[in-house]
Design an enzyme around this catalytic site. Sequence first.
Site, PDB file in Angstrom:
ATOM      1  N   ARG A 167     -26.801  -3.976 -15.622  1.00  0.00           N
ATOM      2  CA  ARG A 167     -26.903  -4.810 -14.403  1.00  0.00           C
ATOM      3  C   ARG A 167     -28.164  -5.675 -14.421  1.00  0.00           C
ATOM      4  NH1 ARG A 167     -22.620  -2.605 -14.481  1.00  0.00           N
ATOM      5  NH2 ARG A 167     -21.694  -1.394 -12.792  1.00  0.00           N
ATOM      6  N   SER A 242     -21.629  -2.438  -4.686  1.00  0.00           N
ATOM      7  CA  SER A 242     -22.656  -1.379  -4.785  1.00  0.00           C
ATOM      8  C   SER A 242     -23.981  -1.935  -4.303  1.00  0.00           C
ATOM      9  CB  SER A 242     -22.817  -0.944  -6.242  1.00  0.00           C
ATOM     10  OG  SER A 242     -21.581  -0.541  -6.753  1.00  0.00           O
ATOM     11  N   GLU A 337     -29.276  -3.221  -6.080  1.00  0.00           N
ATOM     12  CA  GLU A 337     -28.623  -4.106  -7.051  1.00  0.00           C
ATOM     13  C   GLU A 337     -28.420  -5.470  -6.385  1.00  0.00           C
ATOM     14  OE1 GLU A 337     -25.197  -2.514  -9.303  1.00  0.00           O
ATOM     15  OE2 GLU A 337     -24.160  -4.308  -8.612  1.00  0.00           O
TER      16      GLU A 337
HETATM   17  P1  FAD Z   1     -24.212 -14.735  -5.507  1.00  0.00           P
HETATM   18  O1  FAD Z   1     -24.196 -13.557  -4.622  1.00  0.00           O
HETATM   19  O2  FAD Z   1     -23.890 -16.073  -4.936  1.00  0.00           O
HETATM   20  O3  FAD Z   1     -25.585 -14.811  -6.253  1.00  0.00           O
HETATM   21  C1  FAD Z   1     -26.131 -13.693  -6.898  1.00  0.00           C
HETATM   22  C2  FAD Z   1     -27.447 -14.104  -7.546  1.00  0.00           C
HETATM   23  O4  FAD Z   1     -27.217 -15.007  -8.617  1.00  0.00           O
HETATM   24  C3  FAD Z   1     -28.393 -14.849  -6.595  1.00  0.00           C
HETATM   25  O5  FAD Z   1     -29.716 -14.518  -6.951  1.00  0.00           O
HETATM   26  C4  FAD Z   1     -28.126 -16.322  -6.886  1.00  0.00           C
HETATM   27  O6  FAD Z   1     -29.258 -17.132  -6.592  1.00  0.00           O
HETATM   28  C5  FAD Z   1     -27.839 -16.274  -8.375  1.00  0.00           C
HETATM   29  N1  FAD Z   1     -26.885 -17.280  -8.838  1.00  0.00           N
HETATM   30  C6  FAD Z   1     -25.608 -17.477  -8.391  1.00  0.00           C
HETATM   31  N2  FAD Z   1     -25.014 -18.443  -9.122  1.00  0.00           N
HETATM   32  C7  FAD Z   1     -25.927 -18.875 -10.027  1.00  0.00           C
HETATM   33  C8  FAD Z   1     -25.922 -19.854 -11.066  1.00  0.00           C
HETATM   34  N3  FAD Z   1     -24.845 -20.613 -11.331  1.00  0.00           N
HETATM   35  N4  FAD Z   1     -27.057 -20.041 -11.803  1.00  0.00           N
HETATM   36  C9  FAD Z   1     -28.171 -19.296 -11.549  1.00  0.00           C
HETATM   37  N5  FAD Z   1     -28.231 -18.347 -10.577  1.00  0.00           N
HETATM   38  C10 FAD Z   1     -27.125 -18.131  -9.836  1.00  0.00           C
HETATM   39  N6  FAD Z   1     -20.724  -6.395  -9.537  1.00  0.00           N
HETATM   40  C11 FAD Z   1     -20.546  -5.777 -10.723  1.00  0.00           C
HETATM   41  O7  FAD Z   1     -21.357  -5.949 -11.639  1.00  0.00           O
HETATM   42  N7  FAD Z   1     -19.478  -4.941 -10.938  1.00  0.00           N
HETATM   43  C12 FAD Z   1     -18.553  -4.704  -9.992  1.00  0.00           C
HETATM   44  O8  FAD Z   1     -17.610  -3.971 -10.233  1.00  0.00           O
HETATM   45  C13 FAD Z   1     -18.711  -5.332  -8.720  1.00  0.00           C
HETATM   46  N8  FAD Z   1     -17.841  -5.105  -7.726  1.00  0.00           N
HETATM   47  C14 FAD Z   1     -18.020  -5.681  -6.504  1.00  0.00           C
HETATM   48  C15 FAD Z   1     -17.102  -5.403  -5.496  1.00  0.00           C
HETATM   49  C16 FAD Z   1     -17.253  -5.979  -4.247  1.00  0.00           C
HETATM   50  C17 FAD Z   1     -16.259  -5.663  -3.162  1.00  0.00           C
HETATM   51  C18 FAD Z   1     -18.321  -6.867  -4.008  1.00  0.00           C
HETATM   52  C19 FAD Z   1     -18.478  -7.546  -2.686  1.00  0.00           C
HETATM   53  C20 FAD Z   1     -19.249  -7.146  -5.002  1.00  0.00           C
HETATM   54  C21 FAD Z   1     -19.108  -6.547  -6.260  1.00  0.00           C
HETATM   55  N9  FAD Z   1     -20.018  -6.795  -7.319  1.00  0.00           N
HETATM   56  C22 FAD Z   1     -19.841  -6.198  -8.536  1.00  0.00           C
HETATM   57  C23 FAD Z   1     -21.185  -7.656  -7.101  1.00  0.00           C
HETATM   58  C24 FAD Z   1     -20.898  -9.177  -7.302  1.00  0.00           C
HETATM   59  O9  FAD Z   1     -19.540  -9.455  -7.136  1.00  0.00           O
HETATM   60  C25 FAD Z   1     -21.342  -9.701  -8.658  1.00  0.00           C
HETATM   61  O10 FAD Z   1     -22.717  -9.461  -8.856  1.00  0.00           O
HETATM   62  C26 FAD Z   1     -21.094 -11.204  -8.832  1.00  0.00           C
HETATM   63  O11 FAD Z   1     -21.364 -11.595 -10.157  1.00  0.00           O
HETATM   64  C27 FAD Z   1     -21.915 -12.069  -7.884  1.00  0.00           C
HETATM   65  O12 FAD Z   1     -21.424 -13.388  -7.983  1.00  0.00           O
HETATM   66  P2  FAD Z   1     -21.668 -14.461  -6.855  1.00  0.00           P
HETATM   67  O13 FAD Z   1     -21.187 -15.775  -7.368  1.00  0.00           O
HETATM   68  O14 FAD Z   1     -21.079 -14.013  -5.579  1.00  0.00           O
HETATM   69  O15 FAD Z   1     -23.247 -14.465  -6.780  1.00  0.00           O
HETATM   70  P1  NAP Z   2     -16.616   6.015 -10.151  1.00  0.00           P
HETATM   71  O1  NAP Z   2     -15.489   5.859 -11.111  1.00  0.00           O
HETATM   72  O2  NAP Z   2     -16.442   6.827  -8.910  1.00  0.00           O
HETATM   73  O3  NAP Z   2     -17.891   6.571 -10.924  1.00  0.00           O
HETATM   74  C1  NAP Z   2     -19.155   6.690 -10.285  1.00  0.00           C
HETATM   75  C2  NAP Z   2     -20.237   6.197 -11.213  1.00  0.00           C
HETATM   76  O4  NAP Z   2     -20.282   7.030 -12.350  1.00  0.00           O
HETATM   77  C3  NAP Z   2     -19.939   4.806 -11.679  1.00  0.00           C
HETATM   78  O5  NAP Z   2     -20.721   3.928 -10.944  1.00  0.00           O
HETATM   79  C4  NAP Z   2     -20.216   4.814 -13.168  1.00  0.00           C
HETATM   80  O6  NAP Z   2     -21.369   4.109 -13.523  1.00  0.00           O
HETATM   81  C5  NAP Z   2     -20.388   6.276 -13.522  1.00  0.00           C
HETATM   82  N1  NAP Z   2     -19.286   6.617 -14.462  1.00  0.00           N
HETATM   83  C6  NAP Z   2     -18.045   7.061 -14.144  1.00  0.00           C
HETATM   84  N2  NAP Z   2     -17.334   7.322 -15.268  1.00  0.00           N
HETATM   85  C7  NAP Z   2     -18.145   7.004 -16.294  1.00  0.00           C
HETATM   86  C8  NAP Z   2     -17.998   7.042 -17.698  1.00  0.00           C
HETATM   87  N3  NAP Z   2     -16.869   7.476 -18.271  1.00  0.00           N
HETATM   88  N4  NAP Z   2     -19.043   6.640 -18.454  1.00  0.00           N
HETATM   89  C9  NAP Z   2     -20.180   6.216 -17.897  1.00  0.00           C
HETATM   90  N5  NAP Z   2     -20.380   6.137 -16.568  1.00  0.00           N
HETATM   91  C10 NAP Z   2     -19.384   6.543 -15.777  1.00  0.00           C
HETATM   92  O7  NAP Z   2     -17.150   4.559  -9.741  1.00  0.00           O
HETATM   93  P2  NAP Z   2     -16.599   3.523  -8.689  1.00  0.00           P
HETATM   94  O8  NAP Z   2     -17.571   3.389  -7.603  1.00  0.00           O
HETATM   95  O9  NAP Z   2     -15.160   3.777  -8.371  1.00  0.00           O
HETATM   96  O10 NAP Z   2     -16.670   2.177  -9.530  1.00  0.00           O
HETATM   97  C11 NAP Z   2     -15.875   2.001 -10.661  1.00  0.00           C
HETATM   98  C12 NAP Z   2     -16.519   0.971 -11.574  1.00  0.00           C
HETATM   99  O11 NAP Z   2     -16.624  -0.279 -10.893  1.00  0.00           O
HETATM  100  C13 NAP Z   2     -17.936   1.338 -11.998  1.00  0.00           C
HETATM  101  O12 NAP Z   2     -18.133   0.914 -13.312  1.00  0.00           O
HETATM  102  C14 NAP Z   2     -18.791   0.580 -11.046  1.00  0.00           C
HETATM  103  O13 NAP Z   2     -20.054   0.217 -11.605  1.00  0.00           O
HETATM  104  C15 NAP Z   2     -17.961  -0.683 -10.794  1.00  0.00           C
HETATM  105  N6  NAP Z   2     -18.227  -1.194  -9.444  1.00  0.00           N
HETATM  106  C16 NAP Z   2     -19.370  -1.897  -9.283  1.00  0.00           C
HETATM  107  C17 NAP Z   2     -19.678  -2.441  -8.055  1.00  0.00           C
HETATM  108  C18 NAP Z   2     -20.902  -3.289  -7.897  1.00  0.00           C
HETATM  109  O14 NAP Z   2     -21.057  -3.920  -6.874  1.00  0.00           O
HETATM  110  N7  NAP Z   2     -21.772  -3.320  -8.873  1.00  0.00           N
HETATM  111  C19 NAP Z   2     -18.836  -2.241  -6.974  1.00  0.00           C
HETATM  112  C20 NAP Z   2     -17.696  -1.469  -7.168  1.00  0.00           C
HETATM  113  C21 NAP Z   2     -17.385  -0.958  -8.426  1.00  0.00           C
HETATM  114  P3  NAP Z   2     -21.373   2.519 -13.844  1.00  0.00           P
HETATM  115  O15 NAP Z   2     -21.503   1.894 -12.528  1.00  0.00           O
HETATM  116  O16 NAP Z   2     -22.583   2.394 -14.677  1.00  0.00           O
HETATM  117  O17 NAP Z   2     -20.111   2.166 -14.539  1.00  0.00           O
END
Ligand code: FAD
Ligand code: NAP
Length: 342
Positions: A167, A242, A337
């Site tokens: 991340r 998250s 995050e």
């Molecule tokens: P924004 O929120 O608009 O911006 C995020 C940051 O990036 C800010 O600092 C902004 O200034 C900067 N930024 C945006 N665009 C640019 C650009 N073109 N150039 C330079 N800087 C920029 N994330 C995960 O990693 N895994 C997941 O599974 C995941 N699941 C999610 C589920 C839900 C329901 C939600 C709401 C979010 C989730 N996220 C997840 C977080 C999010 O979707 C990601 O981080 C996504 O990449 C953010 O994109 P955005 O365009 O909305 O960014």
């Molecule tokens: P989950 O499956 O309930 O698992 C909980 C956490 O344990 C996850 O966040 C994941 O870490 C870790 N994990 C589970 N299985 C794993 C494996 N086999 N190896 C290594 N790490 C493992 O998680 P969840 O909340 O439903 O989310 C599912 C996936 O979507 C995850 O990868 C999560 O990161 C991603 N997600 C991200 C966001 C976001 O906003 N960043 C939001 C929703 C879902 P990791 O997160 O490192 O994978």
Amino acid sequence: MNVPEPKKNFSLKAYNTFGIDQSAEKFISVNNIDRLRETLAKYAAESLFVLGGGSNLLLTQDVAGLTLHIGLKGKEIIDTDYAEDCVLVKAMAGEVWHDFVLWTLEKGLGGLENLSLIPGSVGAAPIQNIGAYGVELKDSFVRCEAVEIKTGKARAFSKADCEFDYRHSVFKTTLKNEYILTAVYFSLTKQNHLLKTGYGTIRDELVQRGIENPTPSDISKAVISIRQQKLPDPKEIGNSGSFFKNPLIEKTLFLSLQDKYPEMPFYEAGDLMKIPAAWLIEQAGFKGKRFGDAGVHTKQALVLVNYGNAKGQDILALSSKIQLTIFDKFGIRLTPEVNIYP
Ligand code: FAD
Ligand code: NAP
């Protein structure tokens, strides 16, 4: 110059998935690179806030200066024989990430399927090296193109330049607020043998669907179904996914915690141990708790939610309360995050 007039005191409620009602002092959406450069030059003296889909963002006050929404569109296959069995694909920063993933799947290309249904834009995806279900953006990332905010100059960043980690990328530290990403290139596979189905919930979902030899589309459908069951849809309940990163802790702390909490889930991460932050938050009694309109989601404790009229400050106060409680109980510091403005 053809820079459009900015919208003034423009509500960003529809531009952040938390649904927080803060305003941008000035707001411009750009959909071509020349316009982007001209806008940067014209507003060089003002503070700049770059906005994609607003899905990784918590606004705790109005945004001063210029909010620049990145609306650059376009996606194309650049090279059908980029590497063995691989195709080089380019997407502009303003493309909606999930639409782009679906487009690659329609073309029969694999690599991004585990990252289905992540909200936000293509341009923000490398910023935090988005990841889910055992796959990270960096796994198929080749390079990105960017414009330097100060000079308007174009620059390409290789995978090594981006310093991707969990991340994390260089755009969150040393190059924070220095560049606007304009396009991202991916190497995607024409074959099915590189699919990642090891993540527990995906395996279970495929078994349930009776699929033994999944295609990238099968995995995408499984991921979409899992996510829809567990995660709140921002259109219905405001959230930014998250709120905290899953902490990576030293083995010594891990062993002492394991003594006390033998049921604690963990995953090895090199020399460190990854503990699911959702488990810690649930153990601390926060899952499903509501404080006014700010709350912790009922099905996934890592997701903080806005039930309607929460202010960014309410969500921030709740996140601080959670951080303090987790530190007191487990000695673990949770780090957000989500990008918190300011
Ligand atoms: P924004 O929120 O608009 O911006 C995020 C940051 O990036 C800010 O600092 C902004 O200034 C900067 N930024 C945006 N665009 C640019 C650009 N073109 N150039 C330079 N800087 C920029 N994330 C995960 O990693 N895994 C997941 O599974 C995941 N699941 C999610 C589920 C839900 C329901 C939600 C709401 C979010 C989730 N996220 C997840 C977080 C999010 O979707 C990601 O981080 C996504 O990449 C953010 O994109 P955005 O365009 O909305 O960014
Ligand atoms: P989950 O499956 O309930 O698992 C909980 C956490 O344990 C996850 O966040 C994941 O870490 C870790 N994990 C589970 N299985 C794993 C494996 N086999 N190896 C290594 N790490 C493992 O998680 P969840 O909340 O439903 O989310 C599912 C996936 O979507 C995850 O990868 C999560 O990161 C991603 N997600 C991200 C966001 C976001 O906003 N960043 C939001 C929703 C879902 P990791 O997160 O490192 O994978």
